[in-house]
Design a protein around this motif. Structure first.
Motif, PDB file in Angstrom:
ATOM      1  N   TYR A  67       0.845  -1.182   0.000  1.00  0.00           N
ATOM      2  CA  TYR A  67       0.000   0.000   0.000  1.00  0.00           C
ATOM      3  C   TYR A  67       0.886   1.240   0.000  1.00  0.00           C
ATOM      4  O   TYR A  67       1.603   1.494   0.955  1.00  0.00           O
ATOM      5  CB  TYR A  67      -0.889  -0.034   1.250  1.00  0.00           C
ATOM      6  N   PRO A  68       0.901   1.999  -1.095  1.00  0.00           N
ATOM      7  CA  PRO A  68       1.881   3.084  -1.217  1.00  0.00           C
ATOM      8  C   PRO A  68       1.521   4.327  -0.411  1.00  0.00           C
ATOM      9  O   PRO A  68       0.901   5.247  -0.916  1.00  0.00           O
ATOM     10  CB  PRO A  68       1.892   3.374  -2.721  1.00  0.00           C
ATOM     11  N   ILE A  69       1.909   4.335   0.865  1.00  0.00           N
ATOM     12  CA  ILE A  69       1.728   5.519   1.698  1.00  0.00           C
ATOM     13  C   ILE A  69       2.841   6.495   1.331  1.00  0.00           C
ATOM     14  O   ILE A  69       4.018   6.168   1.457  1.00  0.00           O
ATOM     15  CB  ILE A  69       1.794   5.154   3.199  1.00  0.00           C
ATOM     16  N   LYS A  70       2.468   7.674   0.854  1.00  0.00           N
ATOM     17  CA  LYS A  70       3.482   8.642   0.417  1.00  0.00           C
ATOM     18  C   LYS A  70       3.843   9.581   1.553  1.00  0.00           C
ATOM     19  O   LYS A  70       2.972  10.020   2.298  1.00  0.00           O
ATOM     20  CB  LYS A  70       2.971   9.421  -0.792  1.00  0.00           C
TER      21      LYS A  70
ATOM     22  N   ALA B  54     -12.041   9.008   4.417  1.00  0.00           N
ATOM     23  CA  ALA B  54     -13.277   8.408   4.919  1.00  0.00           C
ATOM     24  C   ALA B  54     -13.065   6.920   5.173  1.00  0.00           C
ATOM     25  O   ALA B  54     -12.489   6.216   4.348  1.00  0.00           O
ATOM     26  CB  ALA B  54     -14.401   8.612   3.913  1.00  0.00           C
ATOM     27  N   SER B  55     -13.530   6.445   6.327  1.00  0.00           N
ATOM     28  CA  SER B  55     -13.273   5.049   6.690  1.00  0.00           C
ATOM     29  C   SER B  55     -13.934   4.082   5.720  1.00  0.00           C
ATOM     30  O   SER B  55     -13.416   3.001   5.457  1.00  0.00           O
ATOM     31  CB  SER B  55     -13.721   4.769   8.122  1.00  0.00           C
ATOM     32  N   ALA B  56     -15.103   4.476   5.173  1.00  0.00           N
ATOM     33  CA  ALA B  56     -15.804   3.567   4.255  1.00  0.00           C
ATOM     34  C   ALA B  56     -14.981   3.303   2.990  1.00  0.00           C
ATOM     35  O   ALA B  56     -15.153   2.283   2.340  1.00  0.00           O
ATOM     36  CB  ALA B  56     -17.182   4.120   3.898  1.00  0.00           C
ATOM     37  N   ASP B  57     -14.088   4.234   2.623  1.00  0.00           N
ATOM     38  CA  ASP B  57     -13.263   4.066   1.421  1.00  0.00           C
ATOM     39  C   ASP B  57     -11.805   3.757   1.739  1.00  0.00           C
ATOM     40  O   ASP B  57     -10.949   3.793   0.860  1.00  0.00           O
ATOM     41  CB  ASP B  57     -13.231   5.375   0.599  1.00  0.00           C
ATOM     42  N   SER B  58     -11.480   3.512   3.011  1.00  0.00           N
ATOM     43  CA  SER B  58     -10.074   3.453   3.408  1.00  0.00           C
ATOM     44  C   SER B  58      -9.504   2.046   3.266  1.00  0.00           C
ATOM     45  O   SER B  58     -10.050   1.075   3.803  1.00  0.00           O
ATOM     46  CB  SER B  58      -9.948   3.923   4.856  1.00  0.00           C
ATOM     47  N   GLU B  59      -8.379   1.958   2.559  1.00  0.00           N
ATOM     48  CA  GLU B  59      -7.671   0.675   2.440  1.00  0.00           C
ATOM     49  C   GLU B  59      -7.213   0.181   3.809  1.00  0.00           C
ATOM     50  O   GLU B  59      -7.219  -1.011   4.088  1.00  0.00           O
ATOM     51  CB  GLU B  59      -6.406   0.858   1.579  1.00  0.00           C
TER      52      GLU B  59
END
Lengths: 254, 254
Positions: A67-70, B54-59
């Motif tokens: 997961y590319p956290i920048k 947003a948590s609903a869209d969060s990886e």
């Protein structure tokens, strides 16, 4: 000896490639199976991931790798315990707040007698020498300055405190206050700056290549610092004993 | 109004089921799209995950939801920003160290004028009322006690500080020092204790059921605290205005 990885960049940059090599050393290609952690700065704040499990087997490491956290500054550590049991509270990097900044600290080495140094403001949560040394450094900075000092004075103070701690043993350090990445080398730390023209790089510890030319813009500057070089086809600089560096925006500035 | 979720348990317990319901409220079934965070205690230390998305869209939320991190104390928060911009440094829960313990704080509500309260030891990294209130609480505790006090005295002090902050506005609070979970209810907080005989539960916000009888042992005690009940077929207790609770090992003890 643990493995350290740090990054300083002038644009938000992901550390997936370097981290992929590092995590293999945690129980895969290396013996450092006693947990790992990583901190990514995003503005003034810092996101951390910690796992007391070997990084090579860690679900969280697999996630962070993919997961590319920048980030402009990142610090990672994989641990081979020599002081303090294997547990979450002993897993680097450690974090504390000083002057409204989030500080992050990762260390390899041992510091004889550091726990005898008295602490006023900060206390360790775990039992490592390293966390005690971190608390002691912040205590000293806080005792000198109630508010953040000018940059040059802060750089000098961190250099002097690092050198004082290094007299107690081995002090390979990565430290950040969200603005700078500080590195101290007692025994082993290597550095690589990537800038245009970007080329290809191949990990030593895993079968992964990346072509940075396709992943960057011409103005990007990214410096990576690691215990041992992570790639086989780039020119890493080994730091000397007692070397201290301050990095900002990917450049060595002090 | 943000959404809070806390857990206290007598055995390491995963919070995946409750968290699955909570994250749906962050931009899915609810309007709280301004980031989320969660802290899991493991012994004295704490693992946190934060995301300003947003948590609903969060990886990261998807990962946390799927990966059963077991903990005796957990605190989560999903944010609808009313003070302070949407950014990582303004994303709850906030953490600080006091007396060698890792403290975690999540709040919903607004506290008028709290930023005028002077701070000595702790400074906010972000710009929220909430983080200022947290720093103020720890400052007060530290000013009274240089070392950790007896449990009953600490419980009372946190209750009194919570009530004082609540006079400034709305103070729905979840706070932990790694040993206790403290809850203060100004306007909205509901509580549920699960213990044998365990039954089935169905999330309100998602199409998920769980049969706790197959997931637990007869001695397990788990209390969940949330802004609004998370399940439709269990008996939640709504806390009253000004209610303050201390939980240890899944039980309400103060």
């Amino acid at each position: 000896m643990c493995e350290l990885l740090g990054m300083s960049a002038n644009v938000p940059t992901d550390i997936c490639f370097s981290f992929a090599g590092l995590v293999r050393r945690g129980g895969g290609t290396g013996p450092h199976g006693d947990g790992w952690g990583i901190a990514f700065y995003d503005g003034k704040a810092c996101r951390t991931f910690h796992d007391p499990q070997a990084s090579a087997d860690s679900e969280i490491a697999r996630f962070v790798r993919a997961y590319p956290i920048k980030s402009r500054i990142a610090i990672s550590h994989i641990r081979r315990a020599n002081r303090g049991r294997v547990s979450l509270e002993n897993t680097h990097p450690f974090t504390r707040e000083l002057w409204g900044r989030s500080w992050t600290f990762a260390h390899n080495g041992q510091l004889k007698g550091v726990k005898q140094r008295p602490l006023a403001h900060y206390r360790p949560i775990g039992t490592t020498d390293s966390e005690h040394a971190f608390c002691w450094m912040l205590d000293q900075l806080r005792t000198i300055w109630r508010e953040a000092p000018p940059q040059a004075a802060l750089d000098r103070a961190i250099r002097d405190l690092s050198r004082e701690l290094a007299t107690l043993g081995v002090f390979n350090l990565l430290l950040s206050d969200s603005r700078s990445l500080y590195c101290h080398c007692s025994t082993r730390l290597a550095l690589l700056t990537r800038r245009a023209p970007f080329g290809q790089a191949t990990l030593i510890d895993d079968d992964i290549k990346v072509d940075f030319a396709t992943e960057t813009t011409p103005n990007d500057v990214v410096t990576v610092v690691a215990t041992r070089p992570l790639t086989s086809d780039e020119q890493w600089t080994e730091l000397g004993h007692g070397a201290f560096l301050a990095l900002r925006g990917g450049e060595v500035v002090g």
